[in-house]
Design a protein around this motif. Structure first.
Motif, PDB file in Angstrom:
ATOM      1  N   GLY A   2       0.797  -1.209   0.000  1.00 14.58           N
ATOM      2  CA  GLY A   2       0.000   0.000   0.000  1.00 14.58           C
ATOM      3  C   GLY A   2       0.836   1.269   0.000  1.00 14.58           C
ATOM      4  N   GLN A   3       2.187   1.118   0.062  1.00 18.87           N
ATOM      5  CA  GLN A   3       3.019   2.304   0.205  1.00 18.87           C
ATOM      6  C   GLN A   3       3.323   2.967  -1.125  1.00 18.87           C
ATOM      7  OE1 GLN A   3       3.206  -0.503   1.744  1.00 18.87           O
ATOM      8  NE2 GLN A   3       4.693  -0.552   3.362  1.00 18.87           N
ATOM      9  N   LYS A   7       0.735  10.186  -1.463  1.00 12.46           N
ATOM     10  CA  LYS A   7       0.076  11.482  -1.278  1.00 12.46           C
ATOM     11  C   LYS A   7      -1.089  11.365  -0.294  1.00 12.46           C
ATOM     12  CE  LYS A   7       0.373  12.522  -5.821  1.00 12.46           C
ATOM     13  NZ  LYS A   7      -0.247  12.865  -7.057  1.00 12.46           N
ATOM     14  N   LYS A   8      -1.660  12.500   0.074  1.00 13.09           N
ATOM     15  CA  LYS A   8      -2.781  12.425   1.016  1.00 13.09           C
ATOM     16  C   LYS A   8      -3.873  11.530   0.416  1.00 13.09           C
ATOM     17  CE  LYS A   8      -4.782  16.837  -0.310  1.00 13.09           C
ATOM     18  NZ  LYS A   8      -4.504  17.691  -1.131  1.00 13.09           N
ATOM     19  N   ASP A   9      -4.386  10.698   1.259  1.00 13.27           N
ATOM     20  CA  ASP A   9      -5.063   9.520   0.734  1.00 13.27           C
ATOM     21  C   ASP A   9      -6.462   9.414   1.318  1.00 13.27           C
ATOM     22  OD1 ASP A   9      -5.780   7.116  -0.223  1.00 13.27           O
ATOM     23  OD2 ASP A   9      -4.388   5.949   0.983  1.00 13.27           O
ATOM     24  N   SER A  11      -8.719   7.501  -0.399  1.00 10.53           N
ATOM     25  CA  SER A  11      -9.347   6.393  -1.102  1.00 10.53           C
ATOM     26  C   SER A  11      -9.811   5.296  -0.147  1.00 10.53           C
ATOM     27  CB  SER A  11      -8.390   5.808  -2.137  1.00 10.53           C
ATOM     28  OG  SER A  11      -7.265   5.270  -1.477  1.00 10.53           O
ATOM     29  N   GLY A  12      -9.369   5.362   1.097  1.00  8.29           N
ATOM     30  CA  GLY A  12      -9.866   4.411   2.072  1.00  8.29           C
ATOM     31  C   GLY A  12     -11.377   4.457   2.207  1.00  8.29           C
ATOM     32  N   LYS A  13     -11.945   5.615   1.849  1.00  9.83           N
ATOM     33  CA  LYS A  13     -13.402   5.763   1.917  1.00  9.83           C
ATOM     34  C   LYS A  13     -14.130   4.809   0.986  1.00  9.83           C
ATOM     35  CE  LYS A  13     -13.944  10.456   3.626  1.00  9.83           C
ATOM     36  NZ  LYS A  13     -12.794  11.294   3.208  1.00  9.83           N
ATOM     37  N   LEU A  14     -13.406   4.313  -0.026  1.00  4.83           N
ATOM     38  CA  LEU A  14     -14.022   3.359  -0.944  1.00  4.83           C
ATOM     39  C   LEU A  14     -14.520   2.113  -0.217  1.00  4.83           C
ATOM     40  CD1 LEU A  14     -11.459   3.520  -3.884  1.00  4.83           C
ATOM     41  CD2 LEU A  14     -13.829   4.292  -3.944  1.00  4.83           C
ATOM     42  N   LEU A  15     -13.939   1.873   0.960  1.00  2.07           N
ATOM     43  CA  LEU A  15     -14.348   0.701   1.744  1.00  2.07           C
ATOM     44  C   LEU A  15     -15.713   0.902   2.390  1.00  2.07           C
ATOM     45  CD1 LEU A  15     -11.322  -0.571   3.812  1.00  2.07           C
ATOM     46  CD2 LEU A  15     -12.955  -1.997   2.603  1.00  2.07           C
ATOM     47  N   LEU A  16     -15.992   2.181   2.659  1.00  2.00           N
ATOM     48  CA  LEU A  16     -17.128   2.485   3.521  1.00  2.00           C
ATOM     49  C   LEU A  16     -18.465   1.878   3.058  1.00  2.00           C
ATOM     50  CD1 LEU A  16     -17.061   3.934   6.169  1.00  2.00           C
ATOM     51  CD2 LEU A  16     -18.031   5.947   5.051  1.00  2.00           C
ATOM     52  N   PRO A  17     -18.844   2.082   1.775  1.00  2.00           N
ATOM     53  CA  PRO A  17     -20.157   1.547   1.368  1.00  2.00           C
ATOM     54  C   PRO A  17     -20.265   0.043   1.604  1.00  2.00           C
ATOM     55  CG  PRO A  17     -19.239   2.951  -0.347  1.00  2.00           C
ATOM     56  CD  PRO A  17     -18.176   2.796   0.686  1.00  2.00           C
ATOM     57  N   ALA A  18     -19.217  -0.697   1.255  1.00  2.00           N
ATOM     58  CA  ALA A  18     -19.264  -2.150   1.433  1.00  2.00           C
ATOM     59  C   ALA A  18     -19.412  -2.510   2.904  1.00  2.00           C
ATOM     60  CB  ALA A  18     -18.009  -2.791   0.846  1.00  2.00           C
TER      61      ALA A  18
ATOM     62  N   VAL B  95      -6.196  -3.056  -0.458  1.00  2.00           N
ATOM     63  CA  VAL B  95      -4.819  -3.315  -0.865  1.00  2.00           C
ATOM     64  C   VAL B  95      -4.018  -2.020  -1.039  1.00  2.00           C
ATOM     65  CG1 VAL B  95      -3.358  -4.411  -2.609  1.00  2.00           C
ATOM     66  CG2 VAL B  95      -5.530  -5.456  -1.969  1.00  2.00           C
ATOM     67  N   TYR B  96      -4.637  -0.971  -1.606  1.00  2.00           N
ATOM     68  CA  TYR B  96      -3.856   0.199  -2.021  1.00  2.00           C
ATOM     69  C   TYR B  96      -4.110   1.457  -1.214  1.00  2.00           C
ATOM     70  CZ  TYR B  96      -2.381  -2.602  -5.919  1.00  2.00           C
ATOM     71  OH  TYR B  96      -1.827  -3.600  -6.664  1.00  2.00           O
ATOM     72  N   SER B  97      -5.028   1.433  -0.259  1.00  2.00           N
ATOM     73  CA  SER B  97      -5.272   2.650   0.497  1.00  2.00           C
ATOM     74  C   SER B  97      -4.722   2.499   1.896  1.00  2.00           C
ATOM     75  CB  SER B  97      -6.772   2.934   0.578  1.00  2.00           C
ATOM     76  OG  SER B  97      -7.287   3.075  -0.712  1.00  2.00           O
ATOM     77  N   LYS B  98      -4.515   3.660   2.530  1.00  2.00           N
ATOM     78  CA  LYS B  98      -4.064   3.602   3.913  1.00  2.00           C
ATOM     79  C   LYS B  98      -5.277   3.456   4.803  1.00  2.00           C
ATOM     80  CE  LYS B  98      -0.197   6.538   3.462  1.00  2.00           C
ATOM     81  NZ  LYS B  98      -0.010   7.936   3.756  1.00  2.00           N
ATOM     82  N   VAL B  99      -5.593   2.237   5.182  1.00  2.00           N
ATOM     83  CA  VAL B  99      -6.676   2.045   6.140  1.00  2.00           C
ATOM     84  C   VAL B  99      -6.074   1.320   7.329  1.00  2.00           C
ATOM     85  CG1 VAL B  99      -8.628   2.020   4.570  1.00  2.00           C
ATOM     86  CG2 VAL B  99      -7.327  -0.061   4.910  1.00  2.00           C
ATOM     87  N   ARG B 100      -6.715   1.497   8.455  1.00  2.00           N
ATOM     88  CA  ARG B 100      -6.212   0.812   9.638  1.00  2.00           C
ATOM     89  C   ARG B 100      -6.521  -0.678   9.548  1.00  2.00           C
ATOM     90  NH1 ARG B 100      -8.494   2.906  14.724  1.00  2.00           N
ATOM     91  NH2 ARG B 100      -9.358   4.563  13.440  1.00  2.00           N
ATOM     92  N   SER B 101      -5.552  -1.485   9.815  1.00  2.00           N
ATOM     93  CA  SER B 101      -5.605  -2.957   9.787  1.00  2.00           C
ATOM     94  C   SER B 101      -6.458  -3.512   8.636  1.00  2.00           C
ATOM     95  CB  SER B 101      -6.081  -3.524  11.121  1.00  2.00           C
ATOM     96  OG  SER B 101      -7.448  -3.374  11.285  1.00  2.00           O
ATOM     97  N   PRO B 102      -5.935  -3.406   7.413  1.00  2.00           N
ATOM     98  CA  PRO B 102      -6.675  -3.964   6.270  1.00  2.00           C
ATOM     99  C   PRO B 102      -6.934  -5.462   6.419  1.00  2.00           C
ATOM    100  CG  PRO B 102      -4.433  -3.349   5.640  1.00  2.00           C
ATOM    101  CD  PRO B 102      -4.653  -2.806   7.009  1.00  2.00           C
TER     102      PRO B 102
END
Lengths: 289, 274
Positions: A2-3, A7-9, A11-18, B95-102
């Protein structure tokens, strides 16, 4: 992994709906089921109202002898199916793990039962194949001059097991065969040169190598065999009596025949507890070396 | 010379065994398909030789069958669509985002597939009845999406993980933004995995019976419920039943063929290394 992108990220929000959808549809209703299991509530008797009864529902189901029959059925179905599916799938895997005429074709064909609707499976077996008064079962037994076996009477539990094994062995085979194919040919050759018999090669070399595949197949099988519902519904309806009922079917009957929400919820909670317990026991038993 | 013959004989013997076993294993399906082309009396009293007829199919293809077929198609396609729209971004983010404990979130998704349907049906049933959503397409689609999303995330997350990181790095240097990277580089690489997972969700949804029988009555009944109506017939409608069954299982079998490989890869990737 994931590294890569620093940049400021957001995209983690993409997880939210699921996460929200899955939580809303699976987790929250389950928590509510736990609450319901503490209530006395019959939907078809609004006059009795809804009241809190603590663990009364649990006490009620644990003292019901039919419940224990169903628990034993569920465990018997599970153990018998897991054992049969695994052994047959390993044998099939060994058979197909060599050069064969039409090998690829047969391998793809034999998977079919896994993709077939369980209602269709149940009804086809119940009528065309196993019905004692007409169809193939009757025809074959009268041809040989004995009276047809009543598969859905005295042998209903065995019949349910046969049907599940028929439907789920292909799934086990799919995974276990992939494992067998990953065993390097040289390993088998050198075992042969050392003079190992076919059975020795299988048990001492192949099975240990594909242990992870067998575990995966058995874990997924365990979860899904505990869930079997449609097959029981269309074939035996759990009968005769409770002789072929499993936990999902008993719970269904308690909700949609007796309309006793509290009791059914308690049964559902017990089912989940058993599923978790068995899965966990299975995990810890198989991951220990 | 002798060894060649020995090898050849083994090849023949094992091939024969494999073909016989395969035939026996799928015999119930073959028998159903054959029966669907027989007259009722030839099904009830099995006859080996018969003149095939399509009479059963002509009678089966009726208004009620088409209604169930339509419902099944709407519900299944709706589920596949919503599941894909939710699961693909989620897998990408895992896989590609910074989330806590994926990993923790990934296993939370996987663990929800362990939950039996009976554990959620009662609150859902009561709620849907209150808000008059029982017996509707959207109710079924919602439930199936809740079951499909974890399944799909389970199957496709590893496809995202297996994308070589230097490819992703290279596109970044080439000045692609994240969306371009996803769309132009990743998607072609994971497309097969996604399609196969979508096929599997399709098959499982198409075949699902528990939710279908519990939250539909007349309007939104799927083919699984339609089929279950045959369970009480005593030998008079077996030909029609076989025709219905044959029609119902065709699509999943065809999709199943193409999903096999990715199914194995997805299911074993989590626990099997190498």
């Amino acid at each position: 992994m994931g590294q890569v992108i620093q940049k400021k990220d957001h995209s983690g929000k993409l997880l939210l709906p699921a996460v929200v959808v899955v939580a809303l549809i699976t987790q929250i209703p389950f928590l509510m089921t736990i609450i319901l299991s503490l209530l006395k509530w019959n939907i078809k008797r609004p006059d009795q109202g809804i009241s809190f009864t603590g663990f009364n529902n649990y006490r009620e189901i644990f003292t019901d002898p039919n419940f224990w029959v169903v628990i034993i059925n569920t465990v018997v179905i599970l153990i018998a199916c897991l054992a049969l599916c695994t052994v047959i799938a390993v044998l099939l895997g060994v058979l197909f793990n060599r050069d064969l005429f039409l090998g690829y074709f047969c391998r793809s064909i034999i998977i079919i039962p896994y993709f077939v609707m369980d209602c269709v499976v149940g009804i086809v077996w119940k009528t065309l194949l196993l019905n004692p008064s007409l169809g193939l079962n009757y025809y074959i037994s009268s041809f040989f001059g004995f009276s047809p076996i009543d598969f859905f009477g005295a042998y209903s539990l065995v019949t349910i097991i046969i049907l599940i094994v028929w439907q789920w062995t292909p799934f086990f085979f799919l995974i276990i065969f992939a494992g067998l194919q990953s065993v390097p040919g040289e390993v088998l050759e050198s075992a042969q040169l050392e003079g190992a018999s076919g059975l020795q090669t299988l048990l001492q070399i192949q099975v240990p190598i594909i242990k992870a595949h067998i575990n995966t197949a058995m874990t997924l099988g365990l979860i899904n065999i505990l869930k079997v519902f449609g097959l029981v519904y269309v074939t035996t309806q759990g009968g005769p009596g409770y002789r072929s009922a499993n936990l999902p079917y008993l719970t269904y009957r308690t909700v949609f025949f007796n309309w006793s929400i509290g009791e059914a919820a308690a049964l559902a909670v017990v089912t989940v507890a058993i599923t978790l317990f068995l899965t966990q026991k299975f995990f810890s038993a198989t991951t220990r070396h | 010379m002798f060894t060649l013959n020995y090898e050849k004989r083994r090849y023949l013997i094992f091939s024969t065994i494999a073909i016989v076993i395969t035939f026996l294993w799928i015999f119930p399906i073959i028998y159903m398909v054959i029966s669907s082309f027989k007259e009722e009396v030839q099904v009830a009293i099995p006859r080996l030789f018969f003149k095939p007829t399509i009479e059963n199919y002509q009678e089966v293809i009726s208004a009620t069958f088409f209604k169930s077929l339509k419902n099944s198609i709407i519900v299944t396609l709706g589920t596949v669509l919503f599941t894909t729209l939710l699961a693909v971004p989620a897998s990408y983010a895992l896989v590609y985002s910074k989330v806590r404990s994926p990993n923790g979130i990934y296993f939370w998704f996987v663990s929800t597939t362990f939950l039996p349907a009976i554990a959620v049906i009662m609150p859902v049933f009561i709620l849907f009845q209150k808000i008059r959503m029982i017996d509707s397409h959207i109710a079924l689609i919602l439930l199936y999406t809740g079951a499909g999303v974890p399944m799909m995330i389970w199957l496709i997350t590893n496809f995202f993980k297996e994308i070589p990181s230097d490819i992703v790095e290279a596109t970044k240097i080439d000045g692609c933004n994240r969306w371009q990277t996803f769309y132009l580089v990743m998607l072609p690489l994971v497309r097969n995995g996604i399609v196969s997972a979508a096929f599997l969700v399709f098959i499982i949804t198409w075949n699902e019976f528990f939710f279908a029988i519990t939250i539909t009555y007349t309007e939104s009944t799927t083919l699984a419920v339609y089929m279950s109506k045959y369970m009480t017939q005593q030998g008079y409608f077996w030909g029609k039943m076989s025709a219905t069954g044959t029609l119902i299982v065709m699509i999943p079998i065809v999709l199943g063929f193409s999903a096999q490989k990715a199914l194995v890869r997805g299911l074993t990737s989590g626990s099997v290394k190498g």
